[in-house]
Design a protein around this motif. Structure first.
Motif, PDB file in Angstrom:
ATOM      1  N   GLN A 224       0.831  -1.205   0.000  1.00 19.54           N
ATOM      2  CA  GLN A 224       0.000   0.000   0.000  1.00 19.54           C
ATOM      3  C   GLN A 224       0.870   1.262   0.000  1.00 19.54           C
ATOM      4  O   GLN A 224       1.759   1.425   0.822  1.00 19.54           O
ATOM      5  N   GLY A 225       0.622   2.153  -0.954  1.00 20.02           N
ATOM      6  CA  GLY A 225       1.355   3.414  -1.034  1.00 20.02           C
ATOM      7  C   GLY A 225       2.706   3.315  -1.700  1.00 20.02           C
ATOM      8  O   GLY A 225       3.420   4.315  -1.799  1.00 20.02           O
ATOM      9  N   MET A 226       3.089   2.143  -2.169  1.00 19.00           N
ATOM     10  CA  MET A 226       4.401   1.958  -2.789  1.00 19.00           C
ATOM     11  C   MET A 226       4.317   2.139  -4.305  1.00 19.00           C
ATOM     12  O   MET A 226       3.279   1.901  -4.914  1.00 19.00           O
ATOM     13  N   SER A 227       5.434   2.524  -4.902  1.00 22.03           N
ATOM     14  CA  SER A 227       5.527   2.570  -6.360  1.00 22.03           C
ATOM     15  C   SER A 227       5.507   1.142  -6.892  1.00 22.03           C
ATOM     16  O   SER A 227       5.806   0.185  -6.160  1.00 22.03           O
ATOM     17  N   PRO A 228       5.171   0.942  -8.183  1.00 19.72           N
ATOM     18  CA  PRO A 228       5.161  -0.421  -8.738  1.00 19.72           C
ATOM     19  C   PRO A 228       6.488  -1.157  -8.571  1.00 19.72           C
ATOM     20  O   PRO A 228       6.508  -2.353  -8.285  1.00 19.72           O
ATOM     21  N   ALA A 229       7.603  -0.432  -8.726  1.00 17.29           N
ATOM     22  CA  ALA A 229       8.911  -1.083  -8.606  1.00 17.29           C
ATOM     23  C   ALA A 229       9.167  -1.547  -7.177  1.00 17.29           C
ATOM     24  O   ALA A 229       9.656  -2.670  -6.949  1.00 17.29           O
ATOM     25  N   VAL A 230       8.828  -0.706  -6.196  1.00 14.52           N
ATOM     26  CA  VAL A 230       9.037  -1.075  -4.792  1.00 14.52           C
ATOM     27  C   VAL A 230       8.058  -2.176  -4.390  1.00 14.52           C
ATOM     28  O   VAL A 230       8.399  -3.077  -3.620  1.00 14.52           O
ATOM     29  N   ALA A 231       6.841  -2.121  -4.923  1.00 11.66           N
ATOM     30  CA  ALA A 231       5.866  -3.166  -4.637  1.00 11.66           C
ATOM     31  C   ALA A 231       6.365  -4.520  -5.151  1.00 11.66           C
ATOM     32  O   ALA A 231       6.238  -5.545  -4.463  1.00 11.66           O
ATOM     33  N   ALA A 232       6.930  -4.529  -6.352  1.00 15.27           N
ATOM     34  CA  ALA A 232       7.471  -5.770  -6.908  1.00 15.27           C
ATOM     35  C   ALA A 232       8.609  -6.290  -6.039  1.00 15.27           C
ATOM     36  O   ALA A 232       8.711  -7.496  -5.782  1.00 15.27           O
ATOM     37  N   ARG A 233       9.470  -5.381  -5.585  1.00 14.36           N
ATOM     38  CA  ARG A 233      10.563  -5.764  -4.699  1.00 14.36           C
ATOM     39  C   ARG A 233      10.025  -6.338  -3.387  1.00 14.36           C
ATOM     40  O   ARG A 233      10.537  -7.340  -2.868  1.00 14.36           O
ATOM     41  N   THR A 234       8.961  -5.743  -2.864  1.00 13.87           N
ATOM     42  CA  THR A 234       8.368  -6.201  -1.613  1.00 13.87           C
ATOM     43  C   THR A 234       7.850  -7.626  -1.734  1.00 13.87           C
ATOM     44  O   THR A 234       8.116  -8.479  -0.878  1.00 13.87           O
ATOM     45  N   TYR A 235       7.144  -7.905  -2.822  1.00 16.70           N
ATOM     46  CA  TYR A 235       6.608  -9.253  -2.982  1.00 16.70           C
ATOM     47  C   TYR A 235       7.709 -10.266  -3.264  1.00 16.70           C
ATOM     48  O   TYR A 235       7.610 -11.432  -2.859  1.00 16.70           O
ATOM     49  N   ALA A 236       8.759  -9.848  -3.933  1.00 11.12           N
ATOM     50  CA  ALA A 236       9.895 -10.748  -4.133  1.00 11.12           C
ATOM     51  C   ALA A 236      10.533 -11.109  -2.790  1.00 11.12           C
ATOM     52  O   ALA A 236      10.897 -12.273  -2.550  1.00 11.12           O
ATOM     53  N   LEU A 237      10.643 -10.124  -1.902  1.00 10.24           N
ATOM     54  CA  LEU A 237      11.199 -10.381  -0.574  1.00 10.24           C
ATOM     55  C   LEU A 237      10.308 -11.327   0.219  1.00 10.24           C
ATOM     56  O   LEU A 237      10.794 -12.286   0.838  1.00 10.24           O
ATOM     57  N   LEU A 238       8.997 -11.070   0.213  1.00  8.81           N
ATOM     58  CA  LEU A 238       8.073 -11.906   0.975  1.00  8.81           C
ATOM     59  C   LEU A 238       8.077 -13.338   0.447  1.00  8.81           C
ATOM     60  O   LEU A 238       8.055 -14.300   1.222  1.00  8.81           O
ATOM     61  N   ALA A 239       8.109 -13.486  -0.886  1.00  3.00           N
ATOM     62  CA  ALA A 239       8.091 -14.820  -1.480  1.00  3.00           C
ATOM     63  C   ALA A 239       9.372 -15.598  -1.207  1.00  3.00           C
ATOM     64  O   ALA A 239       9.370 -16.830  -1.248  1.00  3.00           O
ATOM     65  N   SER A 240      10.468 -14.879  -0.925  1.00  2.00           N
ATOM     66  CA  SER A 240      11.752 -15.549  -0.707  1.00  2.00           C
ATOM     67  C   SER A 240      11.983 -15.952   0.750  1.00  2.00           C
ATOM     68  O   SER A 240      12.956 -16.639   1.049  1.00  2.00           O
ATOM     69  N   LEU A 241      11.096 -15.527   1.650  1.00  5.64           N
ATOM     70  CA  LEU A 241      11.293 -15.823   3.070  1.00  5.64           C
ATOM     71  C   LEU A 241      11.135 -17.310   3.357  1.00  5.64           C
ATOM     72  O   LEU A 241      10.276 -17.987   2.774  1.00  5.64           O
ATOM     73  N   ASP A 242      11.928 -17.796   4.260  1.00  2.24           N
ATOM     74  CA  ASP A 242      11.809 -19.176   4.731  1.00  2.24           C
ATOM     75  C   ASP A 242      10.785 -19.197   5.859  1.00  2.24           C
ATOM     76  O   ASP A 242      11.101 -19.446   7.033  1.00  2.24           O
ATOM     77  N   ALA A 243       9.540 -18.882   5.501  1.00  2.00           N
ATOM     78  CA  ALA A 243       8.480 -18.718   6.491  1.00  2.00           C
ATOM     79  C   ALA A 243       7.136 -18.938   5.829  1.00  2.00           C
ATOM     80  O   ALA A 243       7.011 -18.939   4.600  1.00  2.00           O
ATOM     81  N   CYS A 244       6.133 -19.125   6.650  1.00  2.00           N
ATOM     82  CA  CYS A 244       4.749 -19.120   6.183  1.00  2.00           C
ATOM     83  C   CYS A 244       4.321 -17.663   6.086  1.00  2.00           C
ATOM     84  O   CYS A 244       4.276 -16.951   7.092  1.00  2.00           O
ATOM     85  N   VAL A 245       4.039 -17.200   4.876  1.00  2.00           N
ATOM     86  CA  VAL A 245       3.685 -15.794   4.651  1.00  2.00           C
ATOM     87  C   VAL A 245       2.248 -15.726   4.146  1.00  2.00           C
ATOM     88  O   VAL A 245       1.898 -16.367   3.149  1.00  2.00           O
ATOM     89  N   VAL A 246       1.419 -14.955   4.838  1.00  2.00           N
ATOM     90  CA  VAL A 246       0.022 -14.758   4.440  1.00  2.00           C
ATOM     91  C   VAL A 246      -0.214 -13.269   4.283  1.00  2.00           C
ATOM     92  O   VAL A 246       0.032 -12.497   5.216  1.00  2.00           O
ATOM     93  N   VAL A 247      -0.649 -12.854   3.103  1.00  2.00           N
ATOM     94  CA  VAL A 247      -0.905 -11.442   2.839  1.00  2.00           C
ATOM     95  C   VAL A 247      -2.363 -11.254   2.436  1.00  2.00           C
ATOM     96  O   VAL A 247      -2.988 -12.155   1.866  1.00  2.00           O
TER      97      VAL A 247
END
Length: 231
Positions: A156-179
């Motif tokens: 929320q409130g992020m530019s498309p490039a930062v949003a893409a980076r955010t989801y790449a980070l979340l998807a790479s976590l060694d964790a259960c991630v729920v968004v």
């Protein structure tokens, strides 16, 4: 798929109103799960139920197969669950640096993820823009190295490039991630993710992101064609 976090026939009430009507879902760990729905669909309530910040009026929450329905939110957090709410996700009166230090003394990981925060370290978090506050809140979650990460509208409130980076980070976590999101973010169209679509407190769809995209495309085609002529 190894299931990390589950809701089983979960019901949540806010006074006389029932917000979740027997919701059942399973989130893999590690892995990314996306809850979709408009405002009022119940997606935020699902996150709160998983985190323990709202009690269930029926059903159960399971974590690694263990019933944690009656485990309070602070104890779930102590065990490695991190909730990033849509609002008030940072300590507004503290600086960016102080917010990060609460999660971990070393801040390099957070600044690697979001270098935009580096020149803002001495700013009060409450003076940041909405997108900057989301970056700070997510940085704290990254530093915590949580086993479960629950995030309400992460980009929320992020530019498309930062949003893409955010989801790449979340998807790479060694964790259960729920968004929780209103719509499936474009950056997730080609990523492996489990999708649940909610409407009025019930699950309307569950499946893989690619399956959800095919369903959306079929619905758009049907709408363009309009109703079939009667015979």
């Amino acid at each position: 798929m190894t299931v990390a976090l589950e809701l089983r026939h979960a019901r949540v009430r806010y006074g006389p109103l029932e917000a979740l009507h027997g919701v059942t879902l399973a989130a893999p760990g590690p892995g990314l799960t996306v809850l979709l729905g408009r405002n009022g669909s119940g997606r935020t309530t699902v996150l709160r139920a998983l985190a323990g910040t709202v009690p269930l009026s029926g059903g159960a929450v399971l974590w690694d197969g263990t019933d944690v329905t009656r485990v309070p939110a602070f104890e779930r957090a102590r065990r490695g669950l991190c909730l990033v709410p849509e609002r008030q996700a940072v300590f507004a009166s503290l600086t960016v640096r102080e917010n990060l230090e609460l999660a971990a003394p070393a801040q390099d990981t957070a600044l690697d993820a979001y270098p935009q925060l580096a020149p803002l370290l001495d700013r009060r978090a409450g003076t940041l823009s909405g997108g900057e506050q989301r970056m700070l809140a997510l940085s704290r979650a990254l530093l915590a190295r949580a086993r479960v990460v629950l995030v309400d509208e992460p980009a929320q409130g992020m530019s498309p490039a930062v949003a893409a980076r955010t989801y790449a980070l979340l998807a790479s976590l060694d964790a259960c991630v729920v968004v929780a999101e209103q719509r499936l973010p474009p950056v997730l169209h080609d990523r492996a993710a489990v999708v649940y679509e909610l409407r009025r407190g019930s699950v309307l769809f569950s499946g893989e992101a690619a399956e959800f995209r095919r369903r959306e495309a079929a619905d758009r085609t049907a709408r363009r064609r309009g109703p079939s002529p009667s015979g």
